[in-house]
Design a protein around this motif. Structure first.
Motif, PDB file in Angstrom:
ATOM      1  N   UNK A   1      -2.793   5.582  -4.809  1.00 19.40           N
ATOM      2  CA  UNK A   1      -2.170   6.933  -4.409  1.00 19.40           C
ATOM      3  C   UNK A   1      -0.859   7.056  -4.955  1.00 19.40           C
ATOM      4  N   UNK A   2       0.038   6.152  -5.148  1.00 15.85           N
ATOM      5  CA  UNK A   2       1.229   6.430  -5.856  1.00 15.85           C
ATOM      6  C   UNK A   2       1.125   6.830  -7.297  1.00 15.85           C
ATOM      7  N   UNK A   3       0.224   6.315  -7.974  1.00 13.01           N
ATOM      8  CA  UNK A   3      -0.147   6.507  -9.154  1.00 13.01           C
ATOM      9  C   UNK A   3      -0.510   8.219  -9.581  1.00 13.01           C
ATOM     10  N   UNK A   4      -1.251   8.619  -8.516  1.00  8.92           N
ATOM     11  CA  UNK A   4      -1.437  10.145  -8.444  1.00  8.92           C
ATOM     12  C   UNK A   4      -0.584  10.935  -7.956  1.00  8.92           C
ATOM     13  N   UNK A   5       0.256  10.534  -6.846  1.00  3.69           N
ATOM     14  CA  UNK A   5       0.962  11.420  -6.259  1.00  3.69           C
ATOM     15  C   UNK A   5       2.523  11.316  -6.384  1.00  3.69           C
ATOM     16  N   UNK A   6       2.925  10.264  -6.907  1.00  5.32           N
ATOM     17  CA  UNK A   6       4.436   9.970  -7.176  1.00  5.32           C
ATOM     18  C   UNK A   6       4.804  10.530  -8.584  1.00  5.32           C
ATOM     19  N   UNK A   7       4.891  12.005  -8.339  1.00  3.44           N
ATOM     20  CA  UNK A   7       5.196  12.718  -9.620  1.00  3.44           C
ATOM     21  C   UNK A   7       6.384  12.166 -10.529  1.00  3.44           C
ATOM     22  N   UNK A   8       7.621  11.833  -9.719  1.00  3.37           N
ATOM     23  CA  UNK A   8       8.880  11.529 -10.307  1.00  3.37           C
ATOM     24  C   UNK A   8       8.987   9.897 -10.540  1.00  3.37           C
ATOM     25  N   UNK A   9       7.780   9.049 -10.188  1.00  2.00           N
ATOM     26  CA  UNK A   9       7.802   7.787 -10.250  1.00  2.00           C
ATOM     27  C   UNK A   9       9.101   7.117  -9.765  1.00  2.00           C
ATOM     28  N   UNK A  10       9.685   7.809  -8.603  1.00  2.00           N
ATOM     29  CA  UNK A  10      10.719   6.862  -8.000  1.00  2.00           C
ATOM     30  C   UNK A  10      10.075   6.008  -6.526  1.00  2.00           C
ATOM     31  N   UNK A  11       8.957   5.819  -6.570  1.00  2.00           N
ATOM     32  CA  UNK A  11       8.140   5.008  -5.797  1.00  2.00           C
ATOM     33  C   UNK A  11       8.652   5.480  -4.408  1.00  2.00           C
TER      34      UNK A  11
ATOM     35  N   UNK B   1       2.688  19.341   7.888  1.00  3.33           N
ATOM     36  CA  UNK B   1       4.100  18.854   8.430  1.00  3.33           C
ATOM     37  C   UNK B   1       3.905  17.822   9.189  1.00  3.33           C
ATOM     38  N   UNK B   2       2.943  18.094  10.309  1.00  2.00           N
ATOM     39  CA  UNK B   2       2.647  16.567  11.155  1.00  2.00           C
ATOM     40  C   UNK B   2       1.947  15.634  10.329  1.00  2.00           C
ATOM     41  N   UNK B   3       1.292  15.760   9.689  1.00  2.00           N
ATOM     42  CA  UNK B   3       0.669  14.641   8.816  1.00  2.00           C
ATOM     43  C   UNK B   3       1.881  13.945   7.971  1.00  2.00           C
ATOM     44  N   UNK B   4       2.653  14.562   7.414  1.00  2.00           N
ATOM     45  CA  UNK B   4       3.787  13.865   6.697  1.00  2.00           C
ATOM     46  C   UNK B   4       4.651  13.217   7.737  1.00  2.00           C
ATOM     47  N   UNK B   5       4.838  13.785   8.652  1.00  2.00           N
ATOM     48  CA  UNK B   5       5.741  12.962   9.764  1.00  2.00           C
ATOM     49  C   UNK B   5       5.109  11.699  10.140  1.00  2.00           C
ATOM     50  N   UNK B   6       3.741  11.702  10.215  1.00  2.73           N
ATOM     51  CA  UNK B   6       3.170  10.780  10.507  1.00  2.73           C
ATOM     52  C   UNK B   6       3.374   9.489   9.587  1.00  2.73           C
ATOM     53  N   UNK B   7       3.364   9.807   8.469  1.00  2.27           N
ATOM     54  CA  UNK B   7       3.440   8.950   7.116  1.00  2.27           C
ATOM     55  C   UNK B   7       4.845   8.516   6.902  1.00  2.27           C
ATOM     56  N   UNK B   8       5.878   9.363   7.127  1.00  2.00           N
ATOM     57  CA  UNK B   8       7.364   8.983   7.151  1.00  2.00           C
ATOM     58  C   UNK B   8       7.682   8.298   8.305  1.00  2.00           C
ATOM     59  N   UNK B   9       7.619   7.104   8.139  1.00  2.79           N
ATOM     60  CA  UNK B   9       7.882   6.231   9.471  1.00  2.79           C
ATOM     61  C   UNK B   9       9.213   6.049   9.730  1.00  2.79           C
ATOM     62  N   UNK B  10      10.140   5.994   8.725  1.00  2.00           N
ATOM     63  CA  UNK B  10      11.385   5.964   9.065  1.00  2.00           C
ATOM     64  C   UNK B  10      12.168   7.341   9.180  1.00  2.00           C
ATOM     65  N   UNK B  11      11.568   8.435   8.984  1.00  2.00           N
ATOM     66  CA  UNK B  11      11.951   9.792   9.115  1.00  2.00           C
ATOM     67  C   UNK B  11      13.124  10.270   8.120  1.00  2.00           C
ATOM     68  N   UNK B  12      13.077   9.816   6.884  1.00  2.00           N
ATOM     69  CA  UNK B  12      14.094   9.902   5.916  1.00  2.00           C
ATOM     70  C   UNK B  12      13.745  11.049   4.937  1.00  2.00           C
ATOM     71  N   UNK B  13      12.459  11.766   5.221  1.00  2.00           N
ATOM     72  CA  UNK B  13      12.208  12.910   4.179  1.00  2.00           C
ATOM     73  C   UNK B  13      11.314  12.404   3.099  1.00  2.00           C
ATOM     74  N   UNK B  14      10.799  11.250   2.775  1.00  2.49           N
ATOM     75  CA  UNK B  14       9.913  10.817   1.665  1.00  2.49           C
ATOM     76  C   UNK B  14       9.410   9.778   2.361  1.00  2.49           C
ATOM     77  N   UNK B  15       7.974   9.523   1.650  1.00  6.90           N
ATOM     78  CA  UNK B  15       7.137   8.400   1.904  1.00  6.90           C
ATOM     79  C   UNK B  15       7.251   7.511   0.938  1.00  6.90           C
ATOM     80  N   UNK B  16       7.698   6.234   1.085  1.00  6.94           N
ATOM     81  CA  UNK B  16       7.755   5.147   0.270  1.00  6.94           C
ATOM     82  C   UNK B  16       6.667   4.398   0.170  1.00  6.94           C
TER      83      UNK B  16
END
Length: 88
Positions: A78-88, A19-34
């Protein structure tokens, strides 16, 4: 504060660490990492490691690094591997 955070990371349970790592990457705190957020993080890591400095050396030399290994290409990988629903 930084020391406290590092101790927390080292001692926290796996779920708290994630959770901490996700918050670090989710800069705008919208619940996803674009892609832009990921790119900013990857650019920061490259800057920290000196990768950008080596790439932009005055003589144009790139040492010990693939010239195609850029923050943009790493973000795409990273997105090619991790973005399973391809929504960027």
């Amino acid at each position: 504060v930084i020391k406290y955070r590092l101790v927390f990371i080292a001692k926290g349970n796996p779920e708290k660490k994630l959770k901490w790592a996700f918050k670090m990457y989710d800069i705008d705190s919208n619940g996803s990492i674009d892609r832009q957020e990921m790119l900013r993080i990857i650019e920061s890591i490259y800057d920290l490691l000196g990768a950008t400095a080596a790439q932009n050396a005055p003589n144009g030399a790139i040492t010990n690094r693939d010239p195609n290994d850029t923050p943009e290409s790493r973000t795409a990988q990273i997105f090619a591997v991790m973005d399973e629903d391809n929504n960027g």
